[in-house]
Design a protein around this motif. Structure first.
Motif, short mmCIF file in Angstrom:
data_model
loop_
_atom_site.label_atom_id
_atom_site.label_comp_id
_atom_site.label_asym_id
_atom_site.label_seq_id
_atom_site.Cartn_x
_atom_site.Cartn_y
_atom_site.Cartn_z
N PHE A 1 -8.82 6.03 3.40
CA PHE A 1 -8.79 5.30 2.15
C PHE A 1 -9.21 6.25 1.03
O PHE A 1 -9.85 7.26 1.27
CB PHE A 1 -9.77 4.12 2.19
CG PHE A 1 -9.45 3.09 3.25
CD1 PHE A 1 -9.68 3.35 4.59
CD2 PHE A 1 -8.93 1.87 2.90
CE1 PHE A 1 -9.40 2.41 5.57
CE2 PHE A 1 -8.64 0.91 3.86
CZ PHE A 1 -8.88 1.19 5.20
N ARG A 2 -8.87 5.89 -0.18
CA ARG A 2 -9.36 6.67 -1.30
C ARG A 2 -9.65 5.75 -2.48
O ARG A 2 -9.07 4.67 -2.60
CB ARG A 2 -8.35 7.74 -1.70
CG ARG A 2 -7.05 7.23 -2.30
CD ARG A 2 -6.09 8.40 -2.53
NE ARG A 2 -4.84 7.96 -3.14
CZ ARG A 2 -3.79 8.75 -3.33
NH1 ARG A 2 -3.85 10.03 -2.96
NH2 ARG A 2 -2.69 8.27 -3.89
N GLN A 3 -10.57 6.21 -3.31
CA GLN A 3 -10.89 5.45 -4.51
C GLN A 3 -11.13 6.42 -5.65
O GLN A 3 -12.02 7.28 -5.57
CB GLN A 3 -12.11 4.56 -4.30
CG GLN A 3 -12.37 3.63 -5.46
CD GLN A 3 -13.30 2.49 -5.12
OE1 GLN A 3 -14.08 2.56 -4.18
NE2 GLN A 3 -13.20 1.41 -5.87
N ARG B 1 -9.83 0.60 -4.45
CA ARG B 1 -9.69 1.37 -3.22
C ARG B 1 -8.29 1.19 -2.64
O ARG B 1 -7.75 0.09 -2.64
CB ARG B 1 -10.75 0.93 -2.22
CG ARG B 1 -10.81 1.78 -0.96
CD ARG B 1 -11.94 1.30 -0.10
NE ARG B 1 -11.74 -0.06 0.37
CZ ARG B 1 -12.74 -0.85 0.78
NH1 ARG B 1 -13.98 -0.42 0.74
NH2 ARG B 1 -12.47 -2.07 1.21
#
Length: 122
Positions: A37-39, A45
């Motif tokens: 995941f990335r934010q 997110r």
């Protein structure tokens, strides 16, 4: 208790490559979903890749499809994310996360790593 540790985040130039790793331990069941995941600051997110250990299927978000590849090293129980042709919009904190019962795409996994920063800039 499942324990996840990400590493490999760095500053990289646009068009370059980076490889993230997630060291996973503490699993008590053989099958689970594990994802990256990335934010980014000010953004929600995003689940960008996910793998299910039962059938080995791997999923990618459209934003990274064709540029990122998720893989597994069974001997080390490490999950990697090879990032190629990176773009400034890939800048974010990257997390790996896992869950025994929730499927890829649910985004509500129970176990999370601490995250690693990726910055794409010239």
């Amino acid at each position: 208790q499942v324990h996840l540790v990400e590493s490999g985040g760095d500053l990289v130039q646009p068009g370059g490559s980076l490889r993230l790793s997630c060291a996973a331990s503490g699993f008590t069941l053989p099958y689970y979903a594990i994802g990256w995941f990335r934010q980014a600051p000010g953004k929600e997110r995003e689940e960008i890749s996910c793998l299910t250990t039962g059938d080995g299927a791997t999923y990618y978000a459209d934003s990274v499809k064709g540029r990122f590849i998720m893989s597994r090293d069974n001997a080390k129980n490490t999950f990697s994310l090879q990032m190629d042709s990176v773009k400034p919009e890939d800048t974010a904190v990257y997390y790996c996360a896992t869950d025994y019962f929730k499927p890829c795409g649910s985004g509500q996994f129970d176990y999370w790593g601490q995250g690693t920063q990726v910055t794409v800039s010239s």
